[in-house]
Write a protein that holds these residues in place. Structure first.
Motif, mmCIF file in Angstrom:
data_model
loop_
_atom_site.group_PDB
_atom_site.id
_atom_site.type_symbol
_atom_site.label_atom_id
_atom_site.label_comp_id
_atom_site.label_asym_id
_atom_site.label_seq_id
_atom_site.Cartn_x
_atom_site.Cartn_y
_atom_site.Cartn_z
ATOM 1 N N LEU A 116 40.761 -22.252 -2.707
ATOM 2 C CA LEU A 116 39.848 -22.128 -1.568
ATOM 3 C C LEU A 116 39.855 -23.408 -0.731
ATOM 4 O O LEU A 116 39.779 -23.355 0.508
ATOM 5 N N LYS A 117 39.958 -24.551 -1.402
ATOM 6 C CA LYS A 117 39.980 -25.815 -0.657
ATOM 7 C C LYS A 117 41.201 -25.899 0.248
ATOM 8 O O LYS A 117 41.115 -26.377 1.378
ATOM 9 N N ILE A 118 42.343 -25.429 -0.244
ATOM 10 C CA ILE A 118 43.561 -25.447 0.581
ATOM 11 C C ILE A 118 43.375 -24.534 1.800
ATOM 12 O O ILE A 118 43.638 -24.923 2.932
ATOM 13 N N LEU A 119 42.872 -23.317 1.552
ATOM 14 C CA LEU A 119 42.686 -22.369 2.659
ATOM 15 C C LEU A 119 41.726 -22.937 3.705
ATOM 16 O O LEU A 119 41.946 -22.828 4.919
ATOM 17 N N LYS A 120 40.654 -23.533 3.212
ATOM 18 C CA LYS A 120 39.644 -24.116 4.107
ATOM 19 C C LYS A 120 40.246 -25.267 4.940
ATOM 20 O O LYS A 120 39.977 -25.406 6.131
ATOM 21 N N LYS A 121 41.083 -26.074 4.288
ATOM 22 C CA LYS A 121 41.704 -27.210 4.965
ATOM 23 C C LYS A 121 42.542 -26.740 6.158
ATOM 24 O O LYS A 121 42.597 -27.399 7.184
ATOM 25 N N TYR A 122 43.173 -25.554 5.999
ATOM 26 C CA TYR A 122 43.994 -25.031 7.091
ATOM 27 C C TYR A 122 43.170 -24.317 8.158
ATOM 28 O O TYR A 122 43.705 -23.842 9.138
ATOM 29 N N GLY A 123 41.861 -24.193 7.948
ATOM 30 C CA GLY A 123 41.004 -23.676 9.012
ATOM 31 C C GLY A 123 40.458 -22.279 8.807
ATOM 32 O O GLY A 123 39.771 -21.745 9.683
ATOM 33 N N LEU A 124 40.764 -21.645 7.667
ATOM 34 C CA LEU A 124 40.168 -20.332 7.419
ATOM 35 C C LEU A 124 38.678 -20.488 7.157
ATOM 36 O O LEU A 124 38.239 -21.461 6.555
ATOM 37 N N LYS A 125 37.895 -19.494 7.601
ATOM 38 C CA LYS A 125 36.475 -19.481 7.281
ATOM 39 C C LYS A 125 36.297 -18.762 5.945
ATOM 40 O O LYS A 125 36.943 -17.747 5.698
ATOM 41 N N LEU A 126 35.405 -19.289 5.106
ATOM 42 C CA LEU A 126 35.198 -18.685 3.794
ATOM 43 C C LEU A 126 33.743 -18.269 3.622
ATOM 44 O O LEU A 126 32.826 -18.978 4.050
ATOM 45 N N SER A 127 33.559 -17.118 2.993
ATOM 46 C CA SER A 127 32.231 -16.541 2.870
ATOM 47 C C SER A 127 31.995 -16.084 1.430
ATOM 48 O O SER A 127 32.899 -15.540 0.798
ATOM 49 N N ILE A 128 30.800 -16.313 0.918
ATOM 50 C CA ILE A 128 30.429 -15.785 -0.405
ATOM 51 C C ILE A 128 29.736 -14.438 -0.205
ATOM 52 O O ILE A 128 28.690 -14.365 0.419
ATOM 53 N N ASP A 129 30.366 -13.372 -0.715
ATOM 54 C CA ASP A 129 29.886 -12.005 -0.511
ATOM 55 C C ASP A 129 28.902 -11.608 -1.614
ATOM 56 O O ASP A 129 28.958 -12.158 -2.713
ATOM 57 N N ASP A 130 28.026 -10.676 -1.318
ATOM 58 C CA ASP A 130 27.106 -10.108 -2.318
ATOM 59 C C ASP A 130 26.292 -11.192 -3.010
ATOM 60 O O ASP A 130 26.004 -11.100 -4.208
ATOM 61 N N TYR A 131 25.914 -12.222 -2.265
ATOM 62 C CA TYR A 131 25.221 -13.348 -2.879
ATOM 63 C C TYR A 131 23.927 -12.883 -3.548
ATOM 64 O O TYR A 131 23.155 -12.130 -2.959
ATOM 65 N N GLY A 132 23.718 -13.355 -4.761
ATOM 66 C CA GLY A 132 22.496 -13.022 -5.485
ATOM 67 C C GLY A 132 22.716 -11.997 -6.576
ATOM 68 O O GLY A 132 21.857 -11.790 -7.428
ATOM 69 N N PRO A 192 33.963 -24.707 -1.122
ATOM 70 C CA PRO A 192 34.097 -25.141 0.268
ATOM 71 C C PRO A 192 33.811 -24.002 1.247
ATOM 72 O O PRO A 192 34.621 -23.710 2.112
ATOM 73 N N VAL A 193 32.659 -23.329 1.104
ATOM 74 C CA VAL A 193 32.419 -22.152 1.949
ATOM 75 C C VAL A 193 31.589 -22.497 3.190
ATOM 76 O O VAL A 193 30.906 -23.511 3.242
ATOM 77 N N ASP A 194 31.698 -21.613 4.189
ATOM 78 C CA ASP A 194 30.978 -21.782 5.450
ATOM 79 C C ASP A 194 29.757 -20.882 5.534
ATOM 80 O O ASP A 194 28.852 -21.124 6.314
ATOM 81 N N GLU A 195 29.798 -19.796 4.742
ATOM 82 C CA GLU A 195 28.861 -18.694 4.985
ATOM 83 C C GLU A 195 28.444 -18.065 3.672
ATOM 84 O O GLU A 195 29.219 -17.992 2.730
ATOM 85 N N LEU A 196 27.226 -17.609 3.643
ATOM 86 C CA LEU A 196 26.694 -16.929 2.469
ATOM 87 C C LEU A 196 26.167 -15.561 2.913
ATOM 88 O O LEU A 196 25.359 -15.481 3.834
ATOM 89 N N LYS A 197 26.654 -14.503 2.284
ATOM 90 C CA LYS A 197 26.181 -13.163 2.641
ATOM 91 C C LYS A 197 25.194 -12.690 1.601
ATOM 92 O O LYS A 197 25.541 -12.469 0.442
ATOM 93 N N ILE A 198 23.950 -12.513 2.021
ATOM 94 C CA ILE A 198 22.927 -12.019 1.102
ATOM 95 C C ILE A 198 23.205 -10.549 0.811
ATOM 96 O O ILE A 198 23.393 -9.744 1.730
ATOM 97 N N ASP A 199 23.229 -10.199 -0.462
ATOM 98 C CA ASP A 199 23.567 -8.832 -0.843
ATOM 99 C C ASP A 199 22.591 -7.822 -0.243
ATOM 100 O O ASP A 199 21.391 -8.082 -0.119
ATOM 101 N N SER A 217 19.845 -25.673 3.859
ATOM 102 C CA SER A 217 19.834 -27.077 3.457
ATOM 103 C C SER A 217 21.182 -27.507 2.874
ATOM 104 O O SER A 217 21.488 -28.687 2.823
ATOM 105 N N LEU A 218 22.008 -26.538 2.457
ATOM 106 C CA LEU A 218 23.378 -26.871 2.043
ATOM 107 C C LEU A 218 24.350 -26.804 3.231
ATOM 108 O O LEU A 218 25.557 -26.944 3.069
ATOM 109 N N GLY A 219 23.826 -26.538 4.419
ATOM 110 C CA GLY A 219 24.675 -26.494 5.613
ATOM 111 C C GLY A 219 25.468 -25.208 5.771
ATOM 112 O O GLY A 219 26.494 -25.174 6.453
ATOM 113 N N LEU A 220 25.018 -24.131 5.142
ATOM 114 C CA LEU A 220 25.735 -22.856 5.244
ATOM 115 C C LEU A 220 25.053 -21.919 6.220
ATOM 116 O O LEU A 220 23.823 -21.907 6.308
ATOM 117 N N ARG A 221 25.858 -21.114 6.899
ATOM 118 C CA ARG A 221 25.229 -20.080 7.722
ATOM 119 C C ARG A 221 25.042 -18.837 6.857
ATOM 120 O O ARG A 221 25.745 -18.628 5.883
#
Ligand code: C2E
Ligand code: MG
Ligand code: MG
Ligand code: MG
Length: 279
Positions: free
Chosen positions: A166-182, A195-202, A228-232
């Motif tokens: 994920l760190k490599i993908l993020k370094k190249y500019g892909l956006k990463l999201s955590i799905d089904d959070y919770g 190294p994620v940008d976004e959190l998706k609440i389930d 507070s972790l800087g995620l959208r």
């Protein structure tokens, strides 16, 4: 009488199992050729930017248009693909088709980022991130137009390898999201390393938001934690106007759900968008 009924129930039950097993075996047999023969289709569901009140992204959701059985939902065949070692082939197809659709829309003057779902099986392959980068560099898609949605369990099974990729993908500019959070079992310590940008609440926390005090508490504290972790934050499963307003008021960045639009094919999505106030 009771024994008789019980026996009958048992027979019905056995028959059900047999039918399920048979259907499963047939699907297992057919899935590989389905990918090759173009029986998969992508539906798209809008992701609404709640600050701009504008659809800026869509999520690509795969379906299997089966010649005899009709439209098969992903929850039925993704687990089979995972067990049969077909996930890389499937994700490859989804990526290529999503990028092609991005470029088709782009040529019509429609600019929509695309989110693609990634399975835990994909991340287990140490060459996965290289493959993703190759597909992207072979096309004209700007890398930041693509988001990868990853469920928590993809990281739990082998965190070291997953985080590295994920760190490599993020370094190249892909956006990463955590799905089904919770719904998963990841710890906060693990999430912090991602190294994620976004959190998706389930959607299970969002669907009944207006009638569930507990869900409101969970969603509120998730918003605070993520911010507070800087995620959208993206809320999935918005089914009514009140939930949309509630989330917007509390600074949730994006929303998705049947209230806005169900997942639909590319042409329908554009039609919906043109006649909606969210274009
Ligand atoms: P997901 O990525 O969490 O996608 C959201 C699911 O919730 C979608 O179901 C969507 O149709 C549904 N949904 C969206 N809004 C609402 C709502 O307001 N109410 C309700 N009740 N449901 C809503 P779908 O399309 O059946 O996909 C199910 C799951 O299958 C996805 O969950 C994802 O985990 C998986 N999936 C779908 N496409 C792909 C793919 O291309 N690759 C992989 N690896 N998995 C996929
Ligand atoms: Mg998703
Ligand atoms: Mg989800
Ligand atoms: Mg899901």
């Amino acid at each position: 009488q009771y024994a008789k009924k019980n026996k009958l129930d048992q027979q019905i039950y056995n028959q059900k199992i047999d039918v399920n097993t048979l259907e499963r075996l047939q699907l297992i047999n057919e899935l590989k050729s389905a990918i090759e023969q173009g029986e998969l289709v992508l539906f798209y569901q809008p992701k609404l930017d709640l600050k701009l009140n504008k659809v800026t992204h869509v999520e690509a959701l795969v379906r299997w248009q089966h010649p005899d059985r009709g439209m098969i939902p992903p929850d039925t065949f993704i687990p089979i693909a995972e067990q049969m070692g077909q996930m890389n082939a499937l994700t490859r197809w989804v990526m290529n088709e999503s990028i092609a659709q991005y470029l088709r829309w782009k040529s019509q003057g429609i600019d929509l980022g695309i989110a693609i779902n990634i399975s835990a099986e994909n991340l287990k392959d140490p060459y996965f991130c290289q493959y993703v980068l190759d597909v992207i560099s072979d096309s004209n898609v700007p890398i930041e137009a693509l988001t990868l949605e990853i469920t928590e369990d993809a990281v739990v099974s082998d965190p070291e390898n997953a985080i590295k990729q994920l760190k490599i993908l993020k370094k190249y500019g892909l956006k990463l999201s955590i799905d089904d959070y919770g719904t998963g079992y990841s710890s906060l310590a693990q999430l912090k390393q991602l190294p994620v940008d976004e959190l998706k609440i389930d959607k299970s926390f969002v669907q009944n938001l207006m009638v569930s005090q507990d869900d409101q508490i969970i969603v509120n504290s998730t918003l605070q934690l993520a911010h507070s972790l800087g995620l959208r934050v993206v809320a999935e499963g918005i089914e009514d106007e009140a939930a949309l307003a509630w989330l917007t008021e509390r600074g949730c960045e994006m929303g998705q759900g049947y209230y806005l639009s169900r997942p639909t094919d590319a042409d329908n999505l554009v039609q919906w968008l043109t006649s909606s106030r969210y274009a």
